[in-house]
Design an enzyme around this catalytic site. Structure first.
Site, PDB file in Angstrom:
ATOM      1  N   HIS A  11      -6.697   1.052   0.014  1.00 24.23           N
ATOM      2  CA  HIS A  11      -5.369   0.626   0.446  1.00 24.23           C
ATOM      3  C   HIS A  11      -5.469  -0.835   0.871  1.00 24.23           C
ATOM      4  O   HIS A  11      -6.381  -1.214   1.596  1.00 24.23           O
ATOM      5  CB  HIS A  11      -4.913   1.486   1.624  1.00 24.23           C
ATOM      6  CG  HIS A  11      -3.614   1.059   2.238  1.00 24.23           C
ATOM      7  ND1 HIS A  11      -2.495   0.787   1.482  1.00 24.23           N
ATOM      8  CD2 HIS A  11      -3.250   0.851   3.537  1.00 24.23           C
ATOM      9  CE1 HIS A  11      -1.496   0.440   2.301  1.00 24.23           C
ATOM     10  NE2 HIS A  11      -1.937   0.462   3.538  1.00 24.23           N
TER      11      HIS A  11
ATOM     12  N   HIS B 196      -2.824  -4.601   1.614  1.00 22.88           N
ATOM     13  CA  HIS B 196      -1.498  -5.225   1.632  1.00 22.88           C
ATOM     14  C   HIS B 196      -1.596  -6.512   0.803  1.00 22.88           C
ATOM     15  O   HIS B 196      -1.147  -7.563   1.225  1.00 22.88           O
ATOM     16  CB  HIS B 196      -1.049  -5.543   3.057  1.00 22.88           C
ATOM     17  CG  HIS B 196      -0.641  -4.344   3.860  1.00 22.88           C
ATOM     18  ND1 HIS B 196       0.309  -4.385   4.853  1.00 22.88           N
ATOM     19  CD2 HIS B 196      -1.052  -3.055   3.819  1.00 22.88           C
ATOM     20  CE1 HIS B 196       0.454  -3.190   5.395  1.00 22.88           C
ATOM     21  NE2 HIS B 196      -0.362  -2.355   4.797  1.00 22.88           N
TER      22      HIS B 196
ATOM     23  N   ASP C   3      -5.094  -2.971 -20.239  1.00 25.22           N
ATOM     24  CA  ASP C   3      -6.552  -2.776 -20.201  1.00 25.22           C
ATOM     25  C   ASP C   3      -6.974  -1.917 -19.014  1.00 25.22           C
ATOM     26  O   ASP C   3      -8.049  -1.319 -19.029  1.00 25.22           O
ATOM     27  CB  ASP C   3      -7.264  -4.134 -20.113  1.00 25.22           C
ATOM     28  CG  ASP C   3      -7.299  -4.869 -21.456  1.00 25.22           C
ATOM     29  OD1 ASP C   3      -7.230  -4.219 -22.511  1.00 25.22           O
ATOM     30  OD2 ASP C   3      -7.389  -6.115 -21.438  1.00 25.22           O
TER      31      ASP C   3
ATOM     32  N   HIS D  69       6.205  -0.899   1.699  1.00 25.26           N
ATOM     33  CA  HIS D  69       4.921  -0.859   2.360  1.00 25.26           C
ATOM     34  C   HIS D  69       3.911  -1.654   1.503  1.00 25.26           C
ATOM     35  O   HIS D  69       3.954  -2.886   1.535  1.00 25.26           O
ATOM     36  CB  HIS D  69       4.523   0.604   2.596  1.00 25.26           C
ATOM     37  CG  HIS D  69       3.308   0.790   3.442  1.00 25.26           C
ATOM     38  ND1 HIS D  69       2.983   1.994   4.023  1.00 25.26           N
ATOM     39  CD2 HIS D  69       2.303  -0.047   3.771  1.00 25.26           C
ATOM     40  CE1 HIS D  69       1.842   1.871   4.698  1.00 25.26           C
ATOM     41  NE2 HIS D  69       1.430   0.639   4.561  1.00 25.26           N
TER      42      HIS D  69
ATOM     43  N   TYR E  70     -14.711  -0.818 -26.435  1.00 25.08           N
ATOM     44  CA  TYR E  70     -14.937  -2.005 -25.618  1.00 25.08           C
ATOM     45  C   TYR E  70     -16.180  -1.774 -24.761  1.00 25.08           C
ATOM     46  O   TYR E  70     -16.420  -0.665 -24.300  1.00 25.08           O
ATOM     47  CB  TYR E  70     -13.714  -2.236 -24.729  1.00 25.08           C
ATOM     48  CG  TYR E  70     -13.824  -3.422 -23.800  1.00 25.08           C
ATOM     49  CD1 TYR E  70     -13.310  -4.660 -24.178  1.00 25.08           C
ATOM     50  CD2 TYR E  70     -14.435  -3.300 -22.563  1.00 25.08           C
ATOM     51  CE1 TYR E  70     -13.407  -5.757 -23.323  1.00 25.08           C
ATOM     52  CE2 TYR E  70     -14.538  -4.385 -21.708  1.00 25.08           C
ATOM     53  CZ  TYR E  70     -14.022  -5.604 -22.085  1.00 25.08           C
ATOM     54  OH  TYR E  70     -14.123  -6.687 -21.248  1.00 25.08           O
TER      55      TYR E  70
END
Lengths: 230, 230, 230, 230
Positions: free
Chosen positions: C93, C95, C118, C169, C227
């Site tokens: 998480h 910000h 991608d 948020h 790839y």
């Protein structure tokens, strides 16, 4: 009294290291209410040359500097007005880029998300433009007065929104101590960046609900806070 | 004469360290009026390879380079025109990102706040586009002439607004010495950034009152200045 | 159990070094399904003070913390809901600035190019705003539930789009291990930057064809991927 | 043949140090026409782990890799097509932020100033979107073909505009050697930044006159160039 000067010197150097100040724009002051003074950066001195003995002490009663050989920051009367009205322990002034852009646009930084609400309980207001009389005489005193007026007329608590934008000028932040006031200056710039980016691509987005703002502000601040360690 | 070359070399390296120059864009020149010359960066030499003996000296009378084995910056005739018209001590040219964007947009950097007014007493003007004849013959001389024309026709004082944007090209700044001219190049880019951000979210914001601009410019400059130490 | 704590500590420090976190915003958790727990950052502890023994272990069964003297991140119940629903190995998480701006604008990060495809097989969704009831009671649990709802109602695979924006948020990312979840947090911010820039100058650009998105996603992921090294 | 591998390894590391590449996006190849091969980065290998012996050699005749144990970059067939059509000595591919935003917006980088004209003689074009057939079969070959088509149909000289944007993908640049191709990748990103900023605040600005663009391009390039040292 050397201890207060040393703390103020360190705080000004800490502010410079945040990257929020360009050139000699920006200053921190710290109050010592027991001693009845606040300590502030001398005017126009480059951060690289700042030393504790160049810090100027100013009376919290009269706003007058002690007999230092250095002039205090030209913004000193603004700090003085804020100490008297807001009873805070430290004040930071910067010309940080995004917050200053909002000040030049005469727009408040509206509370558009939880990042904002984690630090400021509502919009960060912008003052009205100052009148000719206010600018031409006692300009720096009146800058402080117009900030105080903004919080009074807007019924904004300076304890819950510890930041302001002076129209066409730049931001001030404050707090109980210098590290908090500097952190708020950094967070103000960060939320200004996010708000600016959201606004640029979505100018008409709905505001978040007040209960979301209250939730985030109150989980970090106040007596029911549960963020951080006890 | 080695001293002037050393100062010019140091000034060009100082400019490179500001982050305002990309690739080999940008140069500083310094005048020595007693000696009747100015010293300028050689053309297209990477900053990492710059040494005092590569700096080229140019006559303030004729604009001609001394017998150096290095060619002076291709912008030399522009510097020459500015020294003759503005009687300054040093000139800086960059392609700094935001100032150059305003030049490409053919927009002046309007004075929208106190940060701007602390350094420049009014809008930083942009020149008119140059004609085919001006571009195809003596282009760099004519770049200088169109800058001088911009200040003359606009009744702008080159002592109070020490910066210009050349349309579709980039900025020049100047001052009494190299450190001032470099500082102004940095501040020009900083106010361009703030102005750009304010304009992007609030293109129609009212300009600040002239008395606020005067207040900030004059508290730092001129005989009644009270910013900084005596 | 010290090994899981050490890995979680290192992962949180690695996240801090990406530049995606400002202040104490942001956390990483790592699951150990064999042990039936996940390890998460303590609440509000500065990254500079983080040590393995401050990491908190939380039951994958009950969501309850072990008897640590540190409180877990206030976002812990959100992580718990995501582990239960998405069966991932690690969650991040932040910000981060641009992703958070999209969250505040309540806009998904639309898949506009191969850089996005991608890493994420389609738009990165934004949740609906949460209700008063969801915010006022069990807010962090409900944040997890509204994320899960977004993937369910939108028929989005949490294995192919391993990121979400919580409205007003900020983002969450996840993956089989912490380094993948951190890489996705970095790539999410990178594609948010590119998308934001394209949108700002060309808000009505056509989306790329689905076959181009599929091509890029599938040449890096899934059983026909070609790839990278075998 | 180790020398070519070493140069290609150094060039890829030099590209990584420019800050233009994020994650493993981006690669440089270098041709050795005498030896009939070009050297390219292996697919998906982090820059920190790149060594000369991991560089893959590919035939300039057939496009086939030598018997290396490493797979070449998945973009290898695109490089191959460009070497055949443009007869250049080195090719750079990045997903640099601003150039990629123009690619996602399907907009060319229009030549709006002298900074652009100093490096590219006209707009940097964007390809048309590729068809389903082109994407689903021999995608990377067709990426090269659509680039070549863009220059042919647009009557653009690949010697004077050594850069392209692939629609919804990202830029390629090329030149006689790796350092030029890398410098052009950096300059492409720089002019993309300036163009983007000008466009955001002044979308309808007039283009500069062609004679100004010619002046700047030709004073640095071609037989009458007078920029730099002889």
């Amino acid at each position: 009294m050397s201890s207060l000067r040393e703390r103020a010197c360190r705080a000004n150097l800490a502010l410079a290291s945040t990257g929020l100040v360009t050139g000699t724009f920006g200053n921190v002051s710290i109050a010592d209410t027991a001693a009845g003074v606040f300590a502030i950066k001398p005017s126009g001195v480059p951060y690289a040359e700042l030393k504790p003995d160049k810090i100027v002490l100013v009376s919290l009663e009269t706003g007058e500097a002690d007999g230092s050989k250095f002039r205090p920051s030209s913004d000193t009367p603004t700090h003085f007005e804020l100490y008297r009205a807001f009873k805070c322990g430290a004040i930071v002034h910067t010309h940080s880029e995004y917050a200053t852009a909002f000040a030049q646009a005469r727009l408040p930084i509206s509370c558009m998300g939880t990042t904002h609400a984690d630090y400021f309980h509502g919009d960060v207001p912008v003052t009205r433009p100052m009148t000719r009389a206010e600018v031409e005489r006692d300009y720096e005193v009146n800058t402080g007065k117009v900030i105080v007026e903004t919080f009074g007329k807007g019924k904004i608590s300076p304890d819950e929104v510890r930041a302001v934008l002076v129209a066409n000028h730049a931001p001030f932040t404050w707090g109980p101590d210098a590290s908090t006031a500097i952190e708020l200056a950094e967070m103000l710039e960060f939320i200004a960046r996010i708000n600016w980016r959201a606004r640029a691509i979505a100018p008409d987005t709905a505001r978040p609900d007040q209960f979301l703002i209250d939730k985030h502000y109150l989980r970090k601040h106040g007596k029911s806070a549960y963020y951080g360690q006890k």
